[in-house]
Scaffold this motif. Structure first.
Motif, PDB file in Angstrom:
ATOM      1  N   UNK A  22      14.736 -46.891  61.644  1.00  0.00           N
ATOM      2  CA  UNK A  22      14.145 -47.509  60.456  1.00  0.00           C
ATOM      3  C   UNK A  22      14.123 -46.536  59.286  1.00  0.00           C
ATOM      4  N   UNK A  23      13.855 -45.256  59.564  1.00  0.00           N
ATOM      5  CA  UNK A  23      13.879 -44.235  58.517  1.00  0.00           C
ATOM      6  C   UNK A  23      15.286 -44.085  57.937  1.00  0.00           C
ATOM      7  N   UNK A  24      16.292 -44.081  58.799  1.00  0.00           N
ATOM      8  CA  UNK A  24      17.685 -43.992  58.347  1.00  0.00           C
ATOM      9  C   UNK A  24      18.019 -45.179  57.462  1.00  0.00           C
ATOM     10  N   UNK A  25      17.570 -46.359  57.849  1.00  0.00           N
ATOM     11  CA  UNK A  25      17.832 -47.565  57.055  1.00  0.00           C
ATOM     12  C   UNK A  25      17.194 -47.456  55.671  1.00  0.00           C
ATOM     13  N   UNK A  26      15.972 -46.935  55.614  1.00  0.00           N
ATOM     14  CA  UNK A  26      15.274 -46.817  54.322  1.00  0.00           C
ATOM     15  C   UNK A  26      15.970 -45.841  53.368  1.00  0.00           C
ATOM     16  N   UNK A  27      16.736 -44.914  53.910  1.00  0.00           N
ATOM     17  CA  UNK A  27      17.403 -43.926  53.074  1.00  0.00           C
ATOM     18  C   UNK A  27      18.620 -44.479  52.337  1.00  0.00           C
ATOM     19  N   UNK A  28      19.138 -45.627  52.764  1.00  0.00           N
ATOM     20  CA  UNK A  28      20.313 -46.253  52.128  1.00  0.00           C
ATOM     21  C   UNK A  28      21.443 -45.238  51.937  1.00  0.00           C
ATOM     22  N   UNK A  29      21.794 -44.581  53.010  1.00  0.00           N
ATOM     23  CA  UNK A  29      22.807 -43.533  52.984  1.00  0.00           C
ATOM     24  C   UNK A  29      24.195 -44.125  52.714  1.00  0.00           C
ATOM     25  N   UNK A  30      24.999 -43.422  51.968  1.00  0.00           N
ATOM     26  CA  UNK A  30      26.373 -43.867  51.720  1.00  0.00           C
ATOM     27  C   UNK A  30      27.272 -43.396  52.859  1.00  0.00           C
ATOM     28  N   UNK A  31      28.456 -43.984  52.952  1.00  0.00           N
ATOM     29  CA  UNK A  31      29.413 -43.585  53.986  1.00  0.00           C
ATOM     30  C   UNK A  31      29.826 -42.132  53.773  1.00  0.00           C
ATOM     31  N   UNK A  32      30.063 -41.746  52.531  1.00  0.00           N
ATOM     32  CA  UNK A  32      30.446 -40.370  52.232  1.00  0.00           C
ATOM     33  C   UNK A  32      29.378 -39.376  52.667  1.00  0.00           C
ATOM     34  N   UNK A  33      28.130 -39.704  52.394  1.00  0.00           N
ATOM     35  CA  UNK A  33      27.023 -38.831  52.785  1.00  0.00           C
ATOM     36  C   UNK A  33      26.925 -38.761  54.305  1.00  0.00           C
ATOM     37  N   UNK A  34      27.069 -39.907  54.971  1.00  0.00           N
ATOM     38  CA  UNK A  34      27.024 -39.948  56.437  1.00  0.00           C
ATOM     39  C   UNK A  34      28.080 -39.022  57.023  1.00  0.00           C
ATOM     40  N   UNK A  35      29.305 -39.160  56.546  1.00  0.00           N
ATOM     41  CA  UNK A  35      30.382 -38.335  57.098  1.00  0.00           C
ATOM     42  C   UNK A  35      30.162 -36.859  56.781  1.00  0.00           C
ATOM     43  N   UNK A  36      29.795 -36.563  55.553  1.00  0.00           N
ATOM     44  CA  UNK A  36      29.644 -35.169  55.141  1.00  0.00           C
ATOM     45  C   UNK A  36      28.493 -34.466  55.850  1.00  0.00           C
ATOM     46  N   UNK A  37      27.386 -35.185  56.041  1.00  0.00           N
ATOM     47  CA  UNK A  37      26.190 -34.546  56.594  1.00  0.00           C
ATOM     48  C   UNK A  37      25.926 -34.840  58.065  1.00  0.00           C
ATOM     49  N   UNK A  38      26.706 -35.707  58.660  1.00  0.00           N
ATOM     50  CA  UNK A  38      26.436 -36.019  60.067  1.00  0.00           C
ATOM     51  C   UNK A  38      27.724 -36.090  60.894  1.00  0.00           C
ATOM     52  N   UNK A  39      28.592 -37.020  60.596  1.00  0.00           N
ATOM     53  CA  UNK A  39      29.741 -37.293  61.461  1.00  0.00           C
ATOM     54  C   UNK A  39      30.713 -36.115  61.529  1.00  0.00           C
ATOM     55  N   UNK A  40      31.032 -35.503  60.399  1.00  0.00           N
ATOM     56  CA  UNK A  40      31.974 -34.374  60.426  1.00  0.00           C
ATOM     57  C   UNK A  40      31.454 -33.227  61.285  1.00  0.00           C
ATOM     58  N   UNK A  41      30.164 -32.997  61.241  1.00  0.00           N
ATOM     59  CA  UNK A  41      29.567 -31.922  62.042  1.00  0.00           C
ATOM     60  C   UNK A  41      29.441 -32.316  63.512  1.00  0.00           C
ATOM     61  N   UNK A  42      28.943 -33.515  63.760  1.00  0.00           N
ATOM     62  CA  UNK A  42      28.725 -33.945  65.145  1.00  0.00           C
ATOM     63  C   UNK A  42      30.045 -34.123  65.894  1.00  0.00           C
TER      64      UNK A  42
END
Length: 195
Positions: free
Chosen positions: A16-36
């Motif tokens: 629910x917290x992630x949903x409230x942040x309205x993260x963009x795809x670019x932000x997701x990839x840069x800050x999560x997916x590329x690292x994970x």
């Protein structure tokens, strides 16, 4: 990266917290997916070049570092594409429901649901097939749980619709995972040498 602990400690509120942040795809990839996604790639590179794959028979199949680097890059790109593909699958399956989540929301959701799968790649440091398989199954089960838990909360569909979408998505996700793993195993096997 700050959501990783929350997805394991308190997954419902964290989604629910992630949903409230309205993260963009670019932000997701840069800050999560590329690292994970780098976790299984780096661990596989180290494990297959230093230790080697073991099938429990005492032989170890090692890969030359130059070959492993090319395979690791392909593996990494496959995982990045798989997250986007699963986001599109979730978007396609959820379009017929009244809430109609955006493609952006679906890809962000898929990126966070894949977190246990990414983390399970740590076992590739010591690449024994049965151990990797066991940990991979546990990670898949937890990703399925996150998918089931997050569908109603994250995508705004009711629980009955969430069960339908999460079941379908999990089935398609397993097929995508098998495809990525099969290609990776073929590539790792192609570059292997017995030591």
């Amino acid at each position: 990266m700050n959501h990783v602990w929350g997805l394991f400690a308190h997954p419902g509120p964290e989604l629910q917290q992630i949903k409230r942040e309205h993260e963009s795809i670019g932000h997701l990839y840069l800050h999560h997916v590329l690292l994970m996604a780098a976790i299984p790639v780096v661990c596989s590179f180290i494990g297959t070049t230093r230790v080697g794959w073991s099938f429990g028979d005492g032989d170890y199949l090692r890969i030359l570092p130059s070959t492993a680097l090319a395979i690791a890059l392909a593996f990494y790109l496959l995982m990045l594409g798989a997250v986007a593909l699963m986001g599109r699958v979730i978007h396609m399956l959820s379009r017929r429901f009244p809430s109609r989540p955006s493609l952006n929301e679906c890809i962000v959701f898929a990126g966070y649901v894949a977190t246990p799968m990414f983390l399970s790649g740590v076992v590739a440091l010591y690449p024994v097939v049965w151990l990797c398989l066991f940990v991979g199954i546990l990670a898949l089960v937890y990703s399925g749980y996150l998918l089931y838990l997050g569908m109603p909360a994250f995508l705004g569909v009711n629980k009955d619709e969430g069960v339908l979408i999460s079941g379908s998505t999990l089935g398609i996700g397993v097929l995508v995972l098998e495809f990525v793993l099969a290609l990776t195993v073929i590539m790792w096997g192609y570059g292997a040498h017995i030591f």
